[in-house]
Write a protein that holds these residues in place. Structure first.
Motif, PDB file in Angstrom:
ATOM      1  N   ARG A  35       0.832  -1.212   0.000  1.00  0.00           N
ATOM      2  CA  ARG A  35       0.000   0.000   0.000  1.00  0.00           C
ATOM      3  C   ARG A  35       0.864   1.260   0.000  1.00  0.00           C
ATOM      4  N   SER A  36       1.880   1.261   0.824  1.00  0.00           N
ATOM      5  CA  SER A  36       2.762   2.419   0.931  1.00  0.00           C
ATOM      6  C   SER A  36       3.461   2.699  -0.389  1.00  0.00           C
ATOM      7  N   ASN A  37       4.006   1.653  -0.998  1.00  0.00           N
ATOM      8  CA  ASN A  37       4.721   1.821  -2.260  1.00  0.00           C
ATOM      9  C   ASN A  37       3.790   2.324  -3.360  1.00  0.00           C
ATOM     10  N   GLY A  44       2.948   5.987  -2.577  1.00  0.00           N
ATOM     11  CA  GLY A  44       4.121   6.832  -2.712  1.00  0.00           C
ATOM     12  C   GLY A  44       4.660   6.930  -4.118  1.00  0.00           C
ATOM     13  N   LYS A  74       5.477   3.645   9.291  1.00  0.00           N
ATOM     14  CA  LYS A  74       6.687   4.135   8.624  1.00  0.00           C
ATOM     15  C   LYS A  74       7.512   4.955   9.600  1.00  0.00           C
ATOM     16  N   SER A  95      -6.408  -2.803   4.654  1.00  0.00           N
ATOM     17  CA  SER A  95      -5.392  -2.040   3.943  1.00  0.00           C
ATOM     18  C   SER A  95      -5.953  -1.488   2.641  1.00  0.00           C
ATOM     19  N   ASP A 104      -3.496   6.225   6.856  1.00  0.00           N
ATOM     20  CA  ASP A 104      -2.582   6.860   5.904  1.00  0.00           C
ATOM     21  C   ASP A 104      -2.560   8.358   6.181  1.00  0.00           C
ATOM     22  N   LEU A 112       7.710   6.705   1.277  1.00  0.00           N
ATOM     23  CA  LEU A 112       6.666   5.704   1.045  1.00  0.00           C
ATOM     24  C   LEU A 112       6.905   4.920  -0.246  1.00  0.00           C
ATOM     25  N   LEU A 151       9.630   2.364   0.488  1.00  0.00           N
ATOM     26  CA  LEU A 151       9.624   1.784   1.835  1.00  0.00           C
ATOM     27  C   LEU A 151       9.795   0.265   1.788  1.00  0.00           C
ATOM     28  N   ASN A 198       3.138   9.237   6.062  1.00  0.00           N
ATOM     29  CA  ASN A 198       3.423   7.937   6.662  1.00  0.00           C
ATOM     30  C   ASN A 198       2.169   7.084   6.658  1.00  0.00           C
ATOM     31  N   THR A 199       2.361   5.803   6.742  1.00  0.00           N
ATOM     32  CA  THR A 199       1.278   4.833   6.714  1.00  0.00           C
ATOM     33  C   THR A 199       1.473   3.854   7.871  1.00  0.00           C
ATOM     34  N   SER A 200       0.391   3.172   8.241  1.00  0.00           N
ATOM     35  CA  SER A 200       0.507   2.232   9.360  1.00  0.00           C
ATOM     36  C   SER A 200      -0.518   1.119   9.243  1.00  0.00           C
TER      37      SER A 200
END
Length: 680
Positions: A14-16, A19, A53, A194, A123, A59, A62, A31-33
């Motif tokens: 998800r982060s990639n 980002g 993150k 997610s 997010d 991101l 990451l 940042n994401t979690s």
């Protein structure tokens, strides 16, 4: 609930994905979690964890190593001991006591936001469209019009524990909401899975984009300013190259910086609009922006066609005024415990009709600073299209720019390498000695311009060293005045200027005197004697414009001193180079420009010169097989060692790396000991 590996894999994916698209967030921004469970290796019991993150990551790139891992029960227990906003910086240190196992990356200031919001996936992003709403004067009303009750407004608050409490409370009070707009800052979204969190993030971003496109007024920056249209591309890039060394020198008054130039359409459009001086003076708003761009840029107030002499003089005046203004800003808001002022020079310099110059401790930092200012322009456009751009107060910007936590982050940065902030141009760097020198200078922190007659070789060496933030290739015939000027212009556009030049380009033709043709003589003198002169002359002009000195190194030869058979043209050209070192050291010393030389002997392995026929010719002279020429040269030395390209590179670094800062006019023999070539 998904297992640990699945939770982490989903978070990284998800982060990639988020980002990778600059419309969603800027480089290293947001940042994401994800929350989940894992087995505690001590108790063998299941515990709730937060993967988020860590500080300083990006991101788009990451990896699991970039995640901080915390115990949720301990993190949420911090609510009971939270001392209030006046002491909330203490809470970042408390995060360390919530880490699970080795904890992964250092937790960021936004960790509380992710841990205290109840939803499993969160997010926090910095999209231009979201920040446009966040920085509009009536952003709260516009947010309601844009999203209804699906997205809620959170007034500006500095990132920290209290902001996490605020968002958690708003999310709990608004179960229908998918996220929020953070005043002056960005967006936060959440979801049960997610996929849902990512979907909600994208819904907020795309809805805001559509709202601005449909509701925004034309010409949000005002009508075009007469006489401020962009110069034609060739003209503006020529002017940018001419101005870059001066601007880099000004921006390096406190500490040397690497530069980056952009003439992106978004920048040129902004700089030809009537309102650009007023809007630029308001500065950026999102903390991620102004931490990299400073609170505002330096803006040239002359049209693109102004004489270059007037532009130069005005830039100097504006730079002095900028420094005084920044010092006043610091003095106005600094308290007794504020970190010392980090420097009063601009990070962004805007030149109407030409483009944007951005600066940083390395090329990536400089480039990213420019990208962040493009984000800021987009934010201003969106806010002005809907309303009036109203960034956060200067006092709030100062609190973040000179935050003790930001100072601590800077203190964690690794020590700079010896040649960090230096830009090196190496001629003949497509092979052999030049290639080894380029690799060594880059390894020591320099940005390197690989200059070579063979474009393919130059590009290959640049690619070996790294991306365009580290090395760029230029094609140049060093006997051509025009091509050398162009090479230095390309270096200025890529990195802001040049600090270190290595005259390495060369060739050799081994013939007896009576067989040496005029063409043989002219070719070798054109490349080495004339070429070194032309390169050094252009380097001196540029270094003087920058105003902080520099290094010029000549790769001469043992043959500049030692008289051997069958190389009259080569030896004479090398002797010419050797005396150029002495002449230029004497002439340029007052400018802080040091000129030194390196005298190699018999560098056979990896040498383009030896491979092109010189090796066979010299082997014939000495009566040895060509494949044994390196060993032959070694045996005639005092140390009985073969000289390699890397040894020449070592000498260049020794002369330029800082340990010999007061040495100029020196020739360093790198010949394993040839008594006949001892300096006298």
């Amino acid at each position: 609930m998904a297992d640990e590996a699945t939770t982490v894999a989903q978070l990284i994916a998800r982060s990639n994905a988020l980002g990778a698209d600059p419309r969603n967030t800027n480089y290293a921004g947001g940042n994401t979690s994800a929350k989940g469970t894992a087995i505690d290796p001590v108790t063998s019991e299941e515990v709730e964890l937060l993967w988020v993150k860590g500080s300083g990551g990006d991101l788009g790139t990451l990896t699991p190593a970039g995640l901080a891992v915390l115990r949720l029960d301990r993190l949420r227990s911090l609510v009971e001991v939270y001392p209030g906003v006046e002491r909330e910086d203490e809470m970042v240190a408390a995060f360390d006591f919530c880490l699970h196992g080795r904890g992964g990356a250092a937790p960021s200031i936004d960790t509380a936001m992710h841990g205290l919001v109840a939803q499993p996936h969160v997010d926090h992003l910095h999209p231009d469209s979201g920040i446009a709403l966040a920085t509009a004067a009536d952003g709260e009303r516009l947010t309601a019009e844009c999203f209804g009750d699906r997205v809620v407004w959170v007034p500006w608050r500095r990132p920290g524990f209290q902001l996490g409490l605020d968002i958690a409370a708003i999310a709990a009070q608004n179960p229908q909401a998918i996220g929020c707009i953070l005043g002056g800052h960005g967006v936060t979204a959440w979801g049960a899975t997610s996929e849902e969190s990512a979907s909600h993030s994208l819904e907020i971003i795309r809805t805001a984009e559509q709202f601005i496109a449909e509701r925004g007024r034309p010409e949000p920056f005002g009508p075009p300013l007469a006489g401020y249209a962009p110069l034609p591309e060739t003209d503006r890039r020529a002017r940018a190259a001419a101005l870059a060394p001066l601007i880099r020198g000004l921006a390096s008054t406190d500490r040397r910086q690497i530069g980056h130039f952009s003439d992106a359409e978004v920048v040129l459009d902004f700089l030809q609009a009537t309102d650009h001086p007023r809007l630029a003076a308001l500065g950026t708003s999102c903390p991620d922006h102004f931490l990299r761009t400073k609170v505002k840029p330096l803006v040239l107030d002359l049209p693109p066609t102004a004489p270059i002499e007037d532009v130069t003089a005005r830039l100097r005046e504006l730079h002095a005024a900028y420094r005084a203004d920044y010092a006043a800003y610091y003095d106005k808001y600094a308290s007794a415990d504020s970190p010392a002022m980090r420097g009063a020079d601009p990070a962004i310099v805007l030149v109407p009709g030409v483009g944007m110059f951005s600066f940083g401790k390395d090329a990536q930092t400089a480039r990213v600073a420019g990208e962040f200012y493009v984000n800021a322009i987009n934010v201003m456009r969106g806010a002005q299209a809907l309303s009036v751009y109203a960034p956060i107060d200067e006092s709030e910007k100062f609190r973040i720019e000179y935050w003790a936590l930001e100072e601590a982050k800077l203190a964690r940065m690794p020590k700079a390498k010896a040649l960090a902030t230096r830009v090196a141009l190496v001629t003949g760097a497509g092979s052999g000695i030049g290639k080894a020198i380029a690799h060594r200078l880059a390894a020591e922190g320099a940005c390197v311009v690989i200059a070579d007659l063979n474009a393919g070789n130059a590009a290959a060496v640049a690619a070996e060293i790294g991306n365009s933030d580290v090395a760029v290739a230029v094609t140049v015939d060093v006997s051509s005045e025009e091509q050398i000027a162009l090479a230095f212009a390309q270096a200025s556009l890529a990195f802001g200027g040049v600090d270190l030049v290595v005259n390495n380009a060369g060739l050799s033709i081994s013939k007896p005197l009576t067989e040496t043709t005029l063409r043989d003589w002219d070719l070798q003198h054109d490349v080495m004697a004339r070429g070194s002169f032309l390169v050094s002359r252009e380097a001196a002009k540029l270094m003087r414009a920058q105003g902080f000195g520099g290094d010029i190194v000549y790769i001469s030869s043992k043959n500049s001193i030692f008289a051997g058979p069958n190389n009259v043209a080569y030896g004479a050209a090398k002797a010419d180079q050797a005396h150029q070192v002495r002449l230029l050291a004497a002439e340029l010393g007052a400018d802080g420009i040091r000129v030194n030389g390196v005298n190699p002997d018999g560098v056979v392995r990896g040498s383009g010169i030896f491979a092109s026929g010189w090796g066979a010719e010299r082997a014939a002279v000495y009566g040895v097989p060509e494949e044994e020429l390196g060993a032959f040269y070694a045996q005639r030395t005092l140390l009985k060692k073969e000289v390699l390209p890397e040894h020449i590179a070592d000498a260049v670094f020794a002369l330029t790396g800082g340990e010999l800062a007061l040495t100029t006019g020196l020739h360093v023999p790198v010949d394993a000991g040839v008594a006949a070539a001892f300096l006298r």
